[in-house]
Design an enzyme around this catalytic site. Structure first.
Site, PDB file in Angstrom:
ATOM      1  N   TYR A 142       0.684  -1.223  -0.214  1.00 20.54           N
ATOM      2  CA  TYR A 142       0.000  -0.291  -0.174  1.00 20.54           C
ATOM      3  C   TYR A 142       0.956   1.319  -0.237  1.00 20.54           C
ATOM      4  O   TYR A 142       0.539   2.521  -0.708  1.00 20.54           O
ATOM      5  CB  TYR A 142      -0.852   0.030   1.273  1.00 20.54           C
ATOM      6  N   LYS A 192       3.201 -15.359   1.510  1.00 22.03           N
ATOM      7  CA  LYS A 192       3.612 -16.206   0.818  1.00 22.03           C
ATOM      8  C   LYS A 192       4.590 -16.193   0.760  1.00 22.03           C
ATOM      9  O   LYS A 192       5.198 -15.733  -0.473  1.00 22.03           O
ATOM     10  CB  LYS A 192       2.698 -15.281  -0.607  1.00 22.03           C
ATOM     11  N   ASP A 224      -3.171 -18.321  -0.140  1.00 21.88           N
ATOM     12  CA  ASP A 224      -3.769 -18.769  -0.717  1.00 21.88           C
ATOM     13  C   ASP A 224      -4.891 -20.466   0.275  1.00 21.88           C
ATOM     14  O   ASP A 224      -5.671 -19.998  -0.013  1.00 21.88           O
ATOM     15  CB  ASP A 224      -3.317 -19.631  -1.837  1.00 21.88           C
ATOM     16  N   ASP A 248      -6.071  -7.386   4.038  1.00 26.97           N
ATOM     17  CA  ASP A 248      -7.327  -6.236   3.707  1.00 26.97           C
ATOM     18  C   ASP A 248      -7.883  -7.770   2.827  1.00 26.97           C
ATOM     19  O   ASP A 248      -9.496  -6.834   2.829  1.00 26.97           O
ATOM     20  CB  ASP A 248      -6.783  -5.397   2.541  1.00 26.97           C
ATOM     21  N   ASP A 252     -12.539  -9.334   4.674  1.00 25.32           N
ATOM     22  CA  ASP A 252     -13.436  -8.972   4.267  1.00 25.32           C
ATOM     23  C   ASP A 252     -14.217 -10.548   3.675  1.00 25.32           C
ATOM     24  O   ASP A 252     -15.061 -10.762   4.187  1.00 25.32           O
ATOM     25  CB  ASP A 252     -13.152  -9.035   2.245  1.00 25.32           C
TER      26      ASP A 252
END
Ligand code: IPM
Ligand code: MN
Length: 357
Positions: A142, A192, A224, A248, A252
């Site tokens: 970000y 990751k 993942d 982020d 959700d």
């Protein structure tokens, strides 16, 4: 009498409607629990851009810095998508996070018993969900530099940088450890590292810091797989510790376990100085102004503010209990409606919650 100064940023879309409910509720709680709360409203987001030409005016940021806590509704609208990136409401939000050094974003995901049937997943899968996403908030891709567009290539090209230094990873890990110690003491760090160097540093640093606390049991998961596990068996998680972008996305996903993203609060914190408390959901411009939005995520954010930001634990409990009572009576806003519930407007459900305080 204790006295608190709160900055309220009602922002865009459904923000003003849900903020009205929050203001009334906070006033009533302050009377009942003997503290004084001064609520100072400031412009922020798209509305601030319209009135002052910038989504995060200096005056707003200064007021936030001077407060005991900041309560934020939501910002954004598709009508601002064509603006230069730094003028968009979302950039205002990133500026606020960075100006207040809010490196730790805490997103609790808890199933409320009365809403078990509201989830799109089977009851058996979600009934034991009680997890917290601890998301690093002012680093990673970000904010990473360099970033931008390259124009002297044959075809358009753009790039961002995902970077962390070990100090940034250490401080967010310390927060996750603190939170895990008040719960089941399990941290699952998500990265990751099978592909990214920055994730390898993340994994090594988290291991190094957590191994100093013998009470903590640490596991690691690739992002993942974590997405899959959150849908397959979300009850396995206690504290999920992860970077800005992964947090982020996963928050959700985790929000939907509860049935509606309209139910999820969050706290963005620093080790000292005011925190920002805001619902995870966006500004829902499609339903703005209709008085049908769900104010509960913002109320739960106000409850986090009372508890973490102001140390008014009893008032926070009072509010959460009031919300649960209203839900268990089958009263719902439209986003949570099922065949048997009574559908109320945003202000009506707010009044019902007020009655229980
Ligand atoms: C969130 C939001 C923000 C983010 C946007 C609005 C910039 O999605 O708080 O999760 O990506 O952090
Ligand atoms: Mn998000």
């Amino acid at each position: 009498m204790k006295k608190y100064k709160i900055t309220l940023l009602s922002g865009d879309g459904i923000g003003p409607e849900i903020s009205e409910v929050s203001k009334k509720v906070l006033k009533k709680l302050s009377k009942n629990h003997n503290f004084d709360i001064e609520i100072i409203e400031k412009l922020f987001g798209g509305i601030a851009y319209e009135k002052c030409g910038t989504p995060a005016p200096e005056e707003t940021l200064d007021q936030c810095k001077k407060s005991d806590a900041v309560l934020l509704a939501c910002v954004g609208d598709i009508k601002y998508d064509s603006l230069a990136r730094e003028l968009r409401p979302e950039s205002g939000l990133l500026k606020l996070r960075s100006a207040l050094n809010l490196f730790a974003n805490i997103r609790p995901v808890k199933i409320r018993k009365s809403l078990l049937d509201a989830s799109t997943l089977k009851k058996e899968i979600v009934e034991n969900v009680d997890l917290i996403v601890v998301r690093e908030l002012i680093g990673g891709i970000y904010f990473g530099k360099p970033r931008g567009h390259i124009t002297n290539t044959k075809i358009p090209k753009a790039f961002n940088t995902m970077s962390y230094d070990s100090a940034e990873i250490e401080r967010i890990t310390e927060i996750a450890i603190k939170i895990a110690n008040q719960r089941n003491k399990k941290i699952c760090s998500v990265d990751k590292s099978n592909v990214l160097e920055v994730s390898q540093l993340w994994r090594d640093t988290v291991l190094n810091i957590t191994s100093k606390d013998k009470n903590i049991s640490l596991s690691n998961m690739y992002v993942d797989n974590a997405a899959m596990q959150l849908v397959r068996d979300p009850g396995q998680f206690d504290v999920i510790l992860t970077s800005n972008l992964f947090g982020d996305i996963l928050s959700d996903l985790a929000a939907m376990l509860t049935g509606s993203i309209g139910m999820l609060p969050s706290a963005s914190l620093n080790n000292n100085g005011p925190g920002v408390f805001e619902p995870v959901h966006g500004s829902a411009p499609d339903i703005a102004g209709k008085n049908i939005a769900n104010p509960i995520a913002m109320l739960l954010s106000a409850s986090m503010m009372l508890k973490i930001g102001l140390n008014e634990e009893e008032a926070a409990e009072n509010l959460e209990t009031a919300i649960d009572k209203v839900l268990s009576k089958g009263l719902r806003t439209a986003d949570l409606a099922d065949g048997s519930s009574e559908v109320l407007s945003c202000s009506e459900i707010g009044d019902k919650i007020m009655d229980e305080i």
